[in-house]
Motif scaffolding. Structure first.
Motif, PDB file in Angstrom:
ATOM      1  N   PHE A  84       0.728  -1.246  -0.004  1.00 32.51           N
ATOM      2  CA  PHE A  84       0.139  -0.140  -0.009  1.00 32.51           C
ATOM      3  C   PHE A  84       0.940   1.112   0.108  1.00 32.51           C
ATOM      4  O   PHE A  84       1.973   1.340   0.623  1.00 32.51           O
ATOM      5  CB  PHE A  84      -0.864  -0.039   1.198  1.00 32.51           C
ATOM      6  CG  PHE A  84      -1.934  -0.998   1.167  1.00 32.51           C
ATOM      7  CD1 PHE A  84      -3.372  -0.561   0.699  1.00 32.51           C
ATOM      8  CD2 PHE A  84      -1.717  -2.246   1.563  1.00 32.51           C
ATOM      9  CE1 PHE A  84      -4.111  -1.624   0.654  1.00 32.51           C
ATOM     10  CE2 PHE A  84      -3.043  -3.033   1.422  1.00 32.51           C
ATOM     11  CZ  PHE A  84      -4.063  -2.662   1.239  1.00 32.51           C
ATOM     12  N   SER A  87      -3.336   4.715   1.669  1.00 41.32           N
ATOM     13  CA  SER A  87      -4.415   3.845   1.598  1.00 41.32           C
ATOM     14  C   SER A  87      -4.637   3.012   0.093  1.00 41.32           C
ATOM     15  O   SER A  87      -5.722   2.397   0.149  1.00 41.32           O
ATOM     16  CB  SER A  87      -5.604   4.388   2.096  1.00 41.32           C
ATOM     17  OG  SER A  87      -5.842   5.617   1.144  1.00 41.32           O
ATOM     18  N   ARG A  88      -3.670   3.460  -0.701  1.00 37.73           N
ATOM     19  CA  ARG A  88      -3.963   3.053  -2.032  1.00 37.73           C
ATOM     20  C   ARG A  88      -3.056   1.665  -2.326  1.00 37.73           C
ATOM     21  O   ARG A  88      -1.936   1.768  -2.013  1.00 37.73           O
ATOM     22  CB  ARG A  88      -3.505   4.137  -3.028  1.00 37.73           C
ATOM     23  CG  ARG A  88      -3.683   3.774  -4.284  1.00 37.73           C
ATOM     24  CD  ARG A  88      -3.528   5.218  -5.345  1.00 37.73           C
ATOM     25  NE  ARG A  88      -2.135   5.667  -5.068  1.00 37.73           N
ATOM     26  CZ  ARG A  88      -0.913   5.554  -5.714  1.00 37.73           C
ATOM     27  NH1 ARG A  88      -1.177   4.490  -6.677  1.00 37.73           N
ATOM     28  NH2 ARG A  88       0.022   6.201  -5.426  1.00 37.73           N
ATOM     29  N   SER A  90      -0.597  -0.611  -4.092  1.00 40.82           N
ATOM     30  CA  SER A  90       0.391  -0.270  -4.969  1.00 40.82           C
ATOM     31  C   SER A  90       1.619  -1.545  -5.104  1.00 40.82           C
ATOM     32  O   SER A  90       2.330  -1.458  -4.065  1.00 40.82           O
ATOM     33  CB  SER A  90       0.911   1.007  -4.567  1.00 40.82           C
ATOM     34  OG  SER A  90       2.236   1.409  -5.362  1.00 40.82           O
ATOM     35  N   TYR A 138      -5.578  -5.980   0.160  1.00 39.76           N
ATOM     36  CA  TYR A 138      -5.230  -5.995  -1.486  1.00 39.76           C
ATOM     37  C   TYR A 138      -4.591  -7.372  -2.109  1.00 39.76           C
ATOM     38  O   TYR A 138      -5.223  -7.596  -3.270  1.00 39.76           O
ATOM     39  CB  TYR A 138      -3.854  -5.093  -1.657  1.00 39.76           C
ATOM     40  CG  TYR A 138      -3.263  -4.845  -2.905  1.00 39.76           C
ATOM     41  CD1 TYR A 138      -4.387  -4.692  -4.096  1.00 39.76           C
ATOM     42  CD2 TYR A 138      -1.867  -4.578  -3.357  1.00 39.76           C
ATOM     43  CE1 TYR A 138      -3.816  -4.434  -5.200  1.00 39.76           C
ATOM     44  CE2 TYR A 138      -1.459  -4.446  -4.424  1.00 39.76           C
ATOM     45  CZ  TYR A 138      -2.335  -4.237  -5.588  1.00 39.76           C
ATOM     46  OH  TYR A 138      -2.152  -3.882  -6.613  1.00 39.76           O
TER      47      TYR A 138
END
Length: 424
Positions: A84, A87-88, A90, A138
């Motif tokens: 991450f 909060s994204r 990646s 994720y």
């Protein structure tokens, strides 16, 4: 290199990978093969260099035969938080932190990567439904057929595992357990073998394990590096011993994990009061036992300890790391890690993630960095330098706030590659 994947029925199949670079034997060769070890409830299958460090190590042929000084370190890598950027989700973030971890932190020491198992949160959610209720995962599971049986792995998880295995890092994943519990269980086993443990993770749950022989190393996004966190740092920060960490957090709660603290019920019951009581009585259970038979503090504290004893004991069960995971430390996991392919594998991985659309012009940074390449195509350093540039460019596409820092690091890397070549 073979990868053993065990399914929920306890059987394994062998997947073979062709090496991505020149072979280089570890200092202590072992007869086994690196593998992804997964398990069901029924049984387990059984200091400072930057990116340049990996480049120079690759140029020099990988590991040196010089033995490591002092007590050997074994690193655990908590994989999921590294995937991450804030909060994204990646994968570039994962690759960037992994590269820094290998080149600045673990070097040639053994690294064991740990993933959350399927339904790993269920035990704690049964105790506390709000536990990690808002968390994203994720590395989600999707159904993929493996031979005659099914396992659950997403394409993202497969990519992460593939990179780790190619970098000679064994990967452990146990059904029904979080990565934290697996690390806690394996940490006890490593300590029994007389080695030190370093846990690579931003997760504060691991602070309850800190001791003279157990440290943490945390990613610091604001500074773009990993930072060690030791027993001394813990005492300076919390003014108490790590043995009190879990008891303290039972009172304070954990907002990130959805564990409420006692302040929601008794607003005046603050950190200073908790530390004072724990310093006098020791653990949470000792404090609750004493409060049940005599007065241990002011009226509001005494009433809270007797009225909400079960509430605090539940928090203890939720926040404490389990050490009963059905997983066994393998001797080949403790071998010195072969680092010769790190740069190639990570740069190829990032190149795939940041590949430019066909026909798109390279950006100005790419043109600028190309000027640092050796001019002659036949120069043996050109290909090595090109890989370093590609790796930096891919990182910089995502992390625009560190352009100046990345530029200086890149220029330094290219210069040191050249210097290293002159002394070969």
């Amino acid at each position: 290199m073979a990868v053993a994947i065990a399914n929920a029925f306890g059987t394994c199949e062998q997947l073979r990978h062709r090496p991505s670079g020149p072979p280089s034997l570890p200092r202590r060769p072992f007869s086994g093969r690196w593998r992804l070890a997964t398990s069901s409830h029924d049984g387990a299958v059984t200091e400072k260099r930057c990116l340049l460090g990996a480049a120079v190590a690759s140029l020099s042929g990988g590991n040196s035969s010089k033995p490591l000084a002092g007590k050997r370190r074994v690193f655990f890598l908590d994989v999921n938080p590294l995937c991450f950027d804030g909060s994204r989700p990646s994968l570039r973030s994962f690759a960037r932190w992994l590269d820094l971890f290998f080149s600045e932190v673990s070097l040639r020491d053994p690294v064991i990567a740990v993933l959350d198992g399927e339904e790993g949160n269920e035990y704690r959610r049964h105790l506390l439904p709000s536990y990690k209720a808002h968390r994203k995962r994720y590395l989600r599971q999707s159904r993929v057929l493996r031979s005659a049986h099914d396992t659950y792995q997403s394409s993202t998880e497969c990519k992460v595992i593939d990179v780790l295995l190619k970098c000679n890092v064994p990967v452990v994943k146990v059904h029904g357990y979080e990565a934290d519990d697996v690390v806690a269980t394996l940490t006890d086993q490593v300590l029994k073998k007389g080695a030190r443990v370093v846990i690579g993770s931003p997760d504060k749950d691991f602070k309850q394990l800190i001791s003279e022989d157990v440290q943490m190393v945390m990613p610091m996004p604001d500074f773009g590096r990993w930072s060690f966190y030791t027993l001394r740092h813990y005492i300076d920060q919390y003014k108490c011993d790590p043995s009190s960490d879990l008891s303290l957090r039972c009172f304070m709660g954990d907002e990130v994990d959805g564990v409420p603290g006692i302040q929601q019920l008794v607003p005046g019951f603050g950190r200073k009061t908790v530390l004072k009581l724990l310093k006098k009585h020791g653990s949470l259970e000792d404090l609750l036992g004493a409060a049940a038979i005599r007065t241990v503090g002011k009226d509001y504290a005494q009433n809270a300890l007797t009225k909400y004893a079960d509430y605090l004991r539940r928090n203890y069960k939720v926040l404490s790391l389990r050490r009963d995971v059905n997983v066994q430390l393998q001797d080949d996991w403790l071998s010195e890690r072969n680092t010769s392919n790190d740069l190639v594998i990570l740069s190829n991985f990032l190149r795939k993630l940041g590949e430019r659309p066909e026909g798109q012009k390279p950006n100005n940074w790419y043109v600028f960095f190309q000027s640092y390449l050796p001019k002659k195509e036949a120069n043996p350093l050109r290909a090595e330098s090109q890989r370093v540039i590609d790796l930096y460019i891919t990182v910089m596409v995502e992390d625009g706030n560190c352009l100046i820092k990345q530029t200086f690091c890149l220029v330094s890397s290219l210069k040191e590659i050249a210097i290293h070549a002159l002394h070969r």
